[in-house]
Design a protein around this motif. Structure first.
Motif, PDB file in Angstrom:
ATOM      1  N   ALA A 191       6.890  32.739  -5.760  1.00 52.57           N
ATOM      2  CA  ALA A 191       7.099  31.324  -6.069  1.00 52.57           C
ATOM      3  C   ALA A 191       8.484  30.860  -5.666  1.00 52.57           C
ATOM      4  CB  ALA A 191       6.866  31.079  -7.559  1.00 52.57           C
ATOM      5  N   THR A 192       9.480  31.717  -5.897  1.00 54.12           N
ATOM      6  CA  THR A 192      10.853  31.309  -5.636  1.00 54.12           C
ATOM      7  C   THR A 192      11.115  31.085  -4.162  1.00 54.12           C
ATOM      8  OG1 THR A 192      11.579  32.561  -7.587  1.00 54.12           O
ATOM      9  CG2 THR A 192      13.270  31.945  -5.996  1.00 54.12           C
ATOM     10  N   VAL A 193      10.548  31.927  -3.304  1.00 50.09           N
ATOM     11  CA  VAL A 193      10.880  31.850  -1.886  1.00 50.09           C
ATOM     12  C   VAL A 193       9.781  31.253  -1.009  1.00 50.09           C
ATOM     13  CG1 VAL A 193      12.460  33.787  -2.051  1.00 50.09           C
ATOM     14  CG2 VAL A 193      10.082  34.223  -1.480  1.00 50.09           C
ATOM     15  N   SER A 194       8.603  30.914  -1.595  1.00 48.23           N
ATOM     16  CA  SER A 194       7.536  30.326  -0.785  1.00 48.23           C
ATOM     17  C   SER A 194       7.548  28.806  -0.829  1.00 48.23           C
ATOM     18  CB  SER A 194       6.160  30.844  -1.235  1.00 48.23           C
ATOM     19  OG  SER A 194       5.897  30.484  -2.571  1.00 48.23           O
ATOM     20  N   GLY A 195       8.422  28.232  -1.642  1.00 52.64           N
ATOM     21  CA  GLY A 195       8.528  26.780  -1.699  1.00 52.64           C
ATOM     22  C   GLY A 195       8.750  26.138  -0.345  1.00 52.64           C
ATOM     23  N   PRO A 196       9.701  26.642   0.469  1.00 55.66           N
ATOM     24  CA  PRO A 196       9.917  26.030   1.785  1.00 55.66           C
ATOM     25  C   PRO A 196       8.686  26.063   2.690  1.00 55.66           C
ATOM     26  CG  PRO A 196      11.795  27.382   1.185  1.00 55.66           C
ATOM     27  CD  PRO A 196      10.742  27.638   0.146  1.00 55.66           C
ATOM     28  N   LEU A 197       7.900  27.166   2.657  1.00 64.59           N
ATOM     29  CA  LEU A 197       6.717  27.252   3.521  1.00 64.59           C
ATOM     30  C   LEU A 197       5.643  26.266   3.078  1.00 64.59           C
ATOM     31  CD1 LEU A 197       5.017  28.527   5.730  1.00 64.59           C
ATOM     32  CD2 LEU A 197       4.346  30.314   4.103  1.00 64.59           C
ATOM     33  N   LEU A 198       5.268  26.321   1.813  1.00 65.83           N
ATOM     34  CA  LEU A 198       4.227  25.421   1.321  1.00 65.83           C
ATOM     35  C   LEU A 198       4.686  23.975   1.396  1.00 65.83           C
ATOM     36  CD1 LEU A 198       1.474  25.048   0.029  1.00 65.83           C
ATOM     37  CD2 LEU A 198       2.523  25.439  -2.211  1.00 65.83           C
ATOM     38  N   GLY A 199       5.954  23.736   1.030  1.00 70.66           N
ATOM     39  CA  GLY A 199       6.478  22.377   1.110  1.00 70.66           C
ATOM     40  C   GLY A 199       6.500  21.857   2.534  1.00 70.66           C
ATOM     41  N   GLY A 200       6.842  22.726   3.487  1.00 71.54           N
ATOM     42  CA  GLY A 200       6.864  22.308   4.882  1.00 71.54           C
ATOM     43  C   GLY A 200       5.492  21.897   5.372  1.00 71.54           C
TER      44      GLY A 200
ATOM     45  N   LEU B  62       0.788  15.859   5.073  1.00 71.02           N
ATOM     46  CA  LEU B  62       0.216  14.975   4.060  1.00 71.02           C
ATOM     47  C   LEU B  62       1.223  14.018   3.426  1.00 71.02           C
ATOM     48  CD1 LEU B  62      -2.065  17.588   2.228  1.00 71.02           C
ATOM     49  CD2 LEU B  62      -2.784  15.816   3.841  1.00 71.02           C
ATOM     50  N   GLY B  63       2.508  14.376   3.412  1.00 71.64           N
ATOM     51  CA  GLY B  63       3.503  13.523   2.765  1.00 71.64           C
ATOM     52  C   GLY B  63       4.110  14.205   1.551  1.00 71.64           C
ATOM     53  N   TRP B  64       5.292  13.725   1.143  1.00 70.04           N
ATOM     54  CA  TRP B  64       6.020  14.396   0.059  1.00 70.04           C
ATOM     55  C   TRP B  64       5.263  14.361  -1.272  1.00 70.04           C
ATOM     56  CZ3 TRP B  64       7.137  11.777  -4.345  1.00 70.04           C
ATOM     57  CH2 TRP B  64       7.202  10.371  -4.292  1.00 70.04           C
ATOM     58  N   GLN B  65       4.417  13.345  -1.480  1.00 70.34           N
ATOM     59  CA  GLN B  65       3.699  13.239  -2.757  1.00 70.34           C
ATOM     60  C   GLN B  65       2.825  14.461  -3.033  1.00 70.34           C
ATOM     61  OE1 GLN B  65       3.730  10.965  -0.339  1.00 70.34           O
ATOM     62  NE2 GLN B  65       4.180   8.917  -1.148  1.00 70.34           N
ATOM     63  N   TRP B  66       2.374  15.113  -1.945  1.00 68.98           N
ATOM     64  CA  TRP B  66       1.423  16.212  -2.124  1.00 68.98           C
ATOM     65  C   TRP B  66       2.077  17.498  -2.611  1.00 68.98           C
ATOM     66  CZ3 TRP B  66      -3.773  16.271  -2.282  1.00 68.98           C
ATOM     67  CH2 TRP B  66      -4.398  15.073  -1.973  1.00 68.98           C
ATOM     68  N   ILE B  67       3.395  17.580  -2.615  1.00 72.85           N
ATOM     69  CA  ILE B  67       4.007  18.752  -3.251  1.00 72.85           C
ATOM     70  C   ILE B  67       3.801  18.694  -4.758  1.00 72.85           C
ATOM     71  CG2 ILE B  67       5.745  18.936  -1.418  1.00 72.85           C
ATOM     72  CD1 ILE B  67       7.809  17.891  -3.406  1.00 72.85           C
ATOM     73  N   PHE B  68       3.464  17.515  -5.275  1.00 71.12           N
ATOM     74  CA  PHE B  68       3.139  17.361  -6.698  1.00 71.12           C
ATOM     75  C   PHE B  68       1.636  17.305  -6.935  1.00 71.12           C
ATOM     76  CE2 PHE B  68       7.294  15.150  -6.142  1.00 71.12           C
ATOM     77  CZ  PHE B  68       8.071  16.071  -6.827  1.00 71.12           C
ATOM     78  N   PHE B  69       0.896  16.586  -6.069  1.00 69.90           N
ATOM     79  CA  PHE B  69      -0.562  16.492  -6.233  1.00 69.90           C
ATOM     80  C   PHE B  69      -1.238  17.860  -6.172  1.00 69.90           C
ATOM     81  CE2 PHE B  69      -0.540  11.890  -4.512  1.00 69.90           C
ATOM     82  CZ  PHE B  69      -0.448  11.384  -5.808  1.00 69.90           C
ATOM     83  N   VAL B  70      -0.670  18.782  -5.397  1.00 68.81           N
ATOM     84  CA  VAL B  70      -1.295  20.100  -5.254  1.00 68.81           C
ATOM     85  C   VAL B  70      -1.336  20.848  -6.580  1.00 68.81           C
ATOM     86  CG1 VAL B  70       0.799  21.407  -4.680  1.00 68.81           C
ATOM     87  CG2 VAL B  70      -1.406  22.103  -3.703  1.00 68.81           C
ATOM     88  N   ASN B  71      -0.445  20.484  -7.516  1.00 67.43           N
ATOM     89  CA  ASN B  71      -0.433  21.146  -8.827  1.00 67.43           C
ATOM     90  C   ASN B  71      -1.655  20.786  -9.673  1.00 67.43           C
ATOM     91  OD1 ASN B  71       2.061  22.389  -8.405  1.00 67.43           O
ATOM     92  ND2 ASN B  71       3.206  20.650  -9.221  1.00 67.43           N
ATOM     93  N   ILE B  72      -2.278  19.633  -9.396  1.00 63.39           N
ATOM     94  CA  ILE B  72      -3.323  19.138 -10.303  1.00 63.39           C
ATOM     95  C   ILE B  72      -4.573  20.018 -10.281  1.00 63.39           C
ATOM     96  CG2 ILE B  72      -4.805  17.168 -10.851  1.00 63.39           C
ATOM     97  CD1 ILE B  72      -2.519  15.395  -9.722  1.00 63.39           C
TER      98      ILE B  72
END
Length: 465
Positions: free
Chosen positions: A135-144, A150-160
């Motif tokens: 989780a700590t180091v995969s943020g840049p890959l998934l976020g990228g 899809l856009g920045w909003q989806w870094i939050f929508f993916v949690n739902i």
């Protein structure tokens, strides 16, 4: 374990995934740089400050109840984050998201220590540690990937959807452990701890923004930090006072040498991992000008090796010689960071991958064994408090690292005007901090068996069939 790790993964992922989306947030929300910094600061503050309290609440009301409440709050706040139309509403939603993460995180470790006897705790802690590393180091890959397509909003929508699955599985699979007795509520301790930690975290996290000077009127960053330290000193004195019947942080817990040293090493690993990937992600997008997706791909092998190593290391951490796992891990992490610092000058970005892999293996060797060594011999009546303290120490390391790396980058850039030199200076600072973690790991007492046994009057040990 699978049900618990879903929520745990999301809470730690959201401490790093925001970094790579910051440029998109600046334009999408028409926000200032200070607003976007607060998107991260609000989450860190709300996550780090209540951890001692939520660990204790899990002792009182049952860890499953706190975990489910925190996960539900986290999912709803993630929806609010994705729908936010302004920086102000996003900052507020991120603070609520941090509170949900703070409610969940101590319960995941407490469940492991309650459900598994000490001699079988290494494997589940290996799984727990691998999730922390991934989780700590995969943020840049998934976020990228999400920001690019899809856009920045989806870094939050993916949690739902992930969070909903986690809620259902936790209800079905996680046992409803109940305290054997009700813990008293240390109200003065809660207030002193939360205010003290909050002031220190605010001062350190935002000191650079205010130039380490005046915030408003006579209030300065130095004054805020000093006030926080004073409140924490009063908090410690209150925890030691005889008239305090049941302290929030029982000081006798630090008589356990491995737990005390483990928290020192835990601050160091949190500080180092956060301090490595934040400037490295900025470097890769600033100097060779990689896209967010390509930046994530460069760091992905390190993430994968960290998770795989943590699983194996967790299984080995039940042995008497377990302390040599974090010792080796700190050494490999230092070797990888040193190699990255050496290779920054005018080399293709892919050349950094082998050094990142070495660093990732080092992280994996630290995460799981460190948790097992630190908590294995704790008295079972202190497991909730211990989980809160242990998770607080890592988050505090993350917050300190965020401020320190930002300060070093700014000072070096002002002196040299070269982002490569600034990144290298940050990495050298991390190497100096790693020495503290290495010394703490050498100090672990080996060959110690569990001393808590069945003396706990509270939650039972449920042995897996």
């Amino acid at each position: 374990m699978f049900a618990l790790c879903i929520g745990f993964f999301m809470t730690l992922l959201d401490t790093t995934i925001v970094h790579i989306a910051m440029p998109s947030m600046l334009t999408g929300l028409r926000a200032s740089l200070n607003d976007v910094i607060w998107v991260n600061s609000a989450y860190l503050l709300a996550f780090a400050v209540p951890l001692l309290l939520t660990g204790r609440l899990g002792d009182r009301f049952g860890p499953k109840r706190l975990y489910l409440a925190g996960l539900l709050l986290f999912v709803l706040a993630s929806l609010a984050c994705g729908l936010a139309g302004s920086a102000t509403s996003l900052i507020a939603a991120r603070a609520v998201q941090g509170l949900g993460a703070a409610a969940m995180t101590p319960q995941t470790m407490a469940f492991i220590t309650h459900l598994f006897p000490p001699d079988r705790r290494g494997a589940p802690l290996g799984m727990w540690g691998s999730v922390a590393g991934l989780a700590t180091v995969s943020g840049p890959l998934l976020g990228g990937v999400l920001v690019t397509h899809l856009g920045w909003q989806w870094i939050f929508f993916v949690n739902i959807p992930i969070g909903v699955i986690g809620l259902v599985l936790a209800v079905l699979w996680v046992p409803d452990l109940r305290p054997g007795r009700a813990h008293r509520f240390d109200v003065p301790g809660v207030l002193l701890c939360c205010l003290g930690l909050g002031l220190i975290v605010f001062g350190v996290q935002n000191g650079e923004h205010y130039g380490w000077g005046r915030v408003a009127g006579p209030v300065t960053i130095a004054g805020i930090i000093v006030a926080g330290v004073v409140l924490l000193v009063v908090f410690v004195l209150w925890q030691a006072a005889e008239r305090n019947p049941e302290p929030l942080m029982p000081l006798r817990i630090f008589r356990n040498r491995n737990f005390a040293l483990g928290n020192v090493a835990n601050i160091v690993i949190g500080f180092t991992v956060s301090g490595l990937f934040v400037p490295l992600v900025l470097f890769l997008q600033t100097v060779p000008k990689l896209s967010p997706l390509m930046t994530g791909l460069i760091t992905a092998p390190s993430s994968l090796l960290s998770g795989l190593t943590a699983i194996a290391a967790g299984r080995l951490s039940n042995r008497a010689s377990a302390k040599f796992l974090p010792i080796t891990g700190f050494l490999l992490l230092g070797l990888g960071i040193g190699a990255i610092a050496f290779l920054l000058n005018d080399v293709p970005p892919w050349v950094l991958i082998p050094a990142l892999i070495v660093a990732g293996i080092g992280m994996g060797l630290v995460y799981s064994p460190l948790t097992n060594i630190s908590t294995k011999t704790l008295d079972r009546s202190l497991l909730g408090a211990g989980a809160g303290i242990y998770n607080t120490s890592r988050q505090f390391g993350n917050v300190l690292s965020s401020a320190a790396t930002g300060a070093v980058l700014q000072v070096t850039l002002a002196a040299t005007g070269d982002f490569t030199s600034a990144t290298r200076a940050t990495l050298l600072m991390l190497l100096a901090v790693l020495v503290i973690g290495l010394v703490a790991a050498f100090g672990f007492r080996g060959g110690v068996t569990d001393s808590a046994g069945a003396s706990d009057p509270g939650l039972p040990v449920i042995r897996p069939s």
